[in-house]
Design a protein around this motif. Structure first.
Motif, PDB file in Angstrom:
ATOM      1  N   LYS A  70     -30.195   5.243   5.649  1.00 54.87           N
ATOM      2  CA  LYS A  70     -30.070   7.178   6.032  1.00 54.87           C
ATOM      3  C   LYS A  70     -29.935   6.986   8.038  1.00 54.87           C
ATOM      4  O   LYS A  70     -30.233   8.244   8.490  1.00 54.87           O
ATOM      5  N   ARG A  71     -29.451   6.021   8.185  1.00 51.79           N
ATOM      6  CA  ARG A  71     -29.364   5.986  10.419  1.00 51.79           C
ATOM      7  C   ARG A  71     -28.089   5.177  10.341  1.00 51.79           C
ATOM      8  O   ARG A  71     -27.447   4.154  10.231  1.00 51.79           O
ATOM      9  N   TRP A  72     -27.393   5.308  10.926  1.00 50.06           N
ATOM     10  CA  TRP A  72     -26.295   5.963  11.797  1.00 50.06           C
ATOM     11  C   TRP A  72     -25.824   4.433  12.447  1.00 50.06           C
ATOM     12  O   TRP A  72     -26.354   4.480  13.444  1.00 50.06           O
ATOM     13  N   LEU A  73     -24.928   3.403  12.033  1.00 52.81           N
ATOM     14  CA  LEU A  73     -25.183   2.160  13.321  1.00 52.81           C
ATOM     15  C   LEU A  73     -24.183   2.392  14.364  1.00 52.81           C
ATOM     16  O   LEU A  73     -23.184   1.229  14.676  1.00 52.81           O
ATOM     17  N   ASP A  74     -24.018   3.523  15.083  1.00 49.27           N
ATOM     18  CA  ASP A  74     -23.052   3.498  16.073  1.00 49.27           C
ATOM     19  C   ASP A  74     -21.950   2.798  15.974  1.00 49.27           C
ATOM     20  O   ASP A  74     -21.742   1.835  16.372  1.00 49.27           O
ATOM     21  N   ILE A  75     -21.772   3.512  15.036  1.00 42.09           N
ATOM     22  CA  ILE A  75     -20.100   3.012  14.524  1.00 42.09           C
ATOM     23  C   ILE A  75     -19.312   3.793  15.339  1.00 42.09           C
ATOM     24  O   ILE A  75     -18.985   5.344  14.647  1.00 42.09           O
ATOM     25  N   ARG A  76     -17.959   3.936  15.740  1.00 41.69           N
ATOM     26  CA  ARG A  76     -16.905   4.485  16.492  1.00 41.69           C
ATOM     27  C   ARG A  76     -15.512   4.267  15.438  1.00 41.69           C
ATOM     28  O   ARG A  76     -15.360   2.959  16.087  1.00 41.69           O
ATOM     29  N   GLY A  77     -14.431   6.291  15.012  1.00 42.48           N
ATOM     30  CA  GLY A  77     -13.669   5.577  14.915  1.00 42.48           C
ATOM     31  C   GLY A  77     -13.824   4.097  12.875  1.00 42.48           C
ATOM     32  O   GLY A  77     -14.662   4.237  13.191  1.00 42.48           O
ATOM     33  N   GLY A  78     -12.589   3.629  13.159  1.00 42.99           N
ATOM     34  CA  GLY A  78     -12.137   2.617  12.137  1.00 42.99           C
ATOM     35  C   GLY A  78     -11.611   2.882  10.977  1.00 42.99           C
ATOM     36  O   GLY A  78     -11.698   1.860   9.961  1.00 42.99           O
ATOM     37  N   GLY A  79     -11.750   4.830  10.999  1.00 45.97           N
ATOM     38  CA  GLY A  79     -11.035   4.883   9.397  1.00 45.97           C
ATOM     39  C   GLY A  79      -9.130   4.757   9.606  1.00 45.97           C
ATOM     40  O   GLY A  79      -9.202   4.619  11.323  1.00 45.97           O
TER      41      GLY A  79
END
Length: 465
Positions: free
Chosen positions: A440-449
């Motif tokens: 339930k915690r975000w892993l600090d990933i941006r973009g990638g879609g």
């Protein structure tokens, strides 16, 4: 990266079973019991559900409206979607009057590229239809935009007439695309709005009272006549009332190929919310409007019986302060739309599965598999299968929490479901083999879609029964 998910209960439309899932790079490569392969990451899913990532087929991110834009862009909107268990969206690219469709596509590509945390596709809105636009429809199908939306509402802005709709429907028969329709009687609504304002009826409740269920149902009847005449399927967006559903039911029972979606707000909210004091009702101004509460169970039954195939959010977030309050003295100026991209899966799980209205498999179907099939991304998306994209959600069916704007990840200053207690949420979310959320915690990933080049509409591959 390789991931091994152990001992989860896999749920697809076809079956529920305990299994391990092995992911290599972006793809599911093995499913079975007691898989003993080396993996960079091992996740114990015992006691949890393992489902295909949700697909929200109706969103409006970074959408301009006059001098303002929706509060969620592709970064904040898709991050919130992921927190809710959604790993794919299909957003609406909107050309300005006189703009080429290709230009609108390029604009929306720039909005999403490098920002979207999850995979995305586009529908294309059509506000005028000449020979050049007809030719562009073909070229857009070739680059993966295989659905086009037309409006029967909003005169002089978005609305097109039935002859234009007919022309567009016939075009889809040639190029393999699908027409999506916002079905409301725009002329009658416009008359009702002018009459209400003349009588100084300006509060948010009049947004709903000037758009009664009959204005939606009559528009849907017109659509059904066109489909019956052409034998070409269409898709009705955001069905809100039993009046409309009843017409869809009769059409489908008679063999007419019409598909339809509803939205969580029509299943959980009602016209009473527009009557909240202190202009709070403006938070619930969206179109078609919220209906009397009794419509909710009718829509749930339509979902259960597959008269409605999909639940999408129509996520269109405008802040209450500084945006919705533009219409404080005139309901017709309140920006239409509500936030919900983060809440769809949990609302339908709690209100549907936990309350016994739909089965686990049907929950997966209406939130993932059906939109994947209808919009040309199945079986790449929408299922747990060898060869499919590793869009996998580990669902904690026992986790209880309260929906609140203080906790959500959408970039909007209110929640339409504030204070609602639900049980069930996404615990771990994997998008094409990338772990976005863990415990339930975000892993600090941006973009990638990535942009999804969707396949042409396939009637035989979609859901007719």
């Amino acid at each position: 990266m390789s991931i091994l998910i152990k001992n989860g209960k896999v749920v697809t439309v076809e079956k529920e079973y305990i299994a391990d899932i092995y992911i290599e790079k972006e793809t599911i490569s093995d499913i079975g019991l007691n898989i003993n392969k080396n993996a960079d990451k091992i996740i114990n899913a015992s006691g949890k559900l393992v489902i295909p990532g949700g697909i929200d087929a109706h969103t409006h991110l970074d959408m301009p409206l006059g001098n303002i834009s929706t509060s969620d862009d592709f970064e904040t909107g898709t991050k919130a979607a992921a927190f809710g268990g959604t790993t794919t969206i299909i957003d609406f690219a909107t050309p300005s009057k006189g703009m080429r469709l290709q230009e609108a596509f390029e604009i929306w590509q720039r909005k999403a590229e490098g920002k979207s945390c999850i995979d995305y596709g586009f529908h294309m809105i059509i506000i005028e239809l000449n020979n050049e636009i007809l030719a562009e429809m073909d070229s857009l199908v070739n680059v993966g935009i295989t659905s086009f939306k037309l409006f029967m509402a909003y005169p002089n802005v978005l609305m097109v007439d039935d002859q234009t709709i007919l022309k567009a429907i016939l075009k889809t028969a040639d190029n393999g695309s699908l027409i999506c329709l916002h079905a409301e009687d725009g002329i009658k609504i416009d008359e009702n709005v002018k009459d209400a304002l003349r009588k100084n009826k300006t509060s948010p409740i009049y947004h709903a009272l000037t758009r009664p269920p009959s204005t939606e149902a009559k528009a849907i009847s017109r659509v059904i006549n066109l489909v019956e005449k052409t034998k070409v399927p269409v898709y009705i967006v955001h069905v809100s009332s039993f009046d409309s559903l009843e017409r869809i039911m009769m059409a489908r029972d008679s063999g007419i190929h019409i598909f339809a979606e509803t939205c969580p707000h029509y299943l959980f909210l009602s016209i009473d919310d527009l009557n909240r004091p202190n202009f709070e009702g403006a938070k619930y101004v969206l179109s078609p409007p919220l209906r009397e509460k009794w419509h909710q169970e009718k829509l749930w039954d339509g979902l259960k019986r597959n008269y409605l195939q999909v639940v999408s959010t129509d996520h269109c977030s405008f802040n209450f302060k500084g945006q919705k309050d533009i219409g404080k003295n005139d309901f017709s100026k309140i920006p239409n739309g509500g936030p919900g991209i983060e809440n769809r899966m949990e609302l339908l799980f709690d209100g549907g599965v936990n309350q016994g209205r739909i089965s686990l498999r049907r929950w997966v179907e209406i939130t993932s598999t059906a939109p994947a099939k209808i919009f040309g991304i199945y079986p790449r998306k929408g299922t747990i299968a060898v060869g499919s994209d590793a869009d996998v959600v580990i669902w904690d069916s026992q986790y209880g929490h309260t929906i609140s704007s203080n906790l959500h990840h959408m970039a909007v200053d209110y929640s339409m479901y504030e204070g609602l207690n639900v049980t069930g949420c996404a615990d771990t979310v994997i998008s094409r083999g990338r772990i976005l959320i863990e415990n339930k915690r975000w892993l600090d990933i941006r973009g990638g879609g990535q942009y999804l080049k969707r396949q042409p509409f396939n009637l035989n591959g979609s859901i007719l029964v």
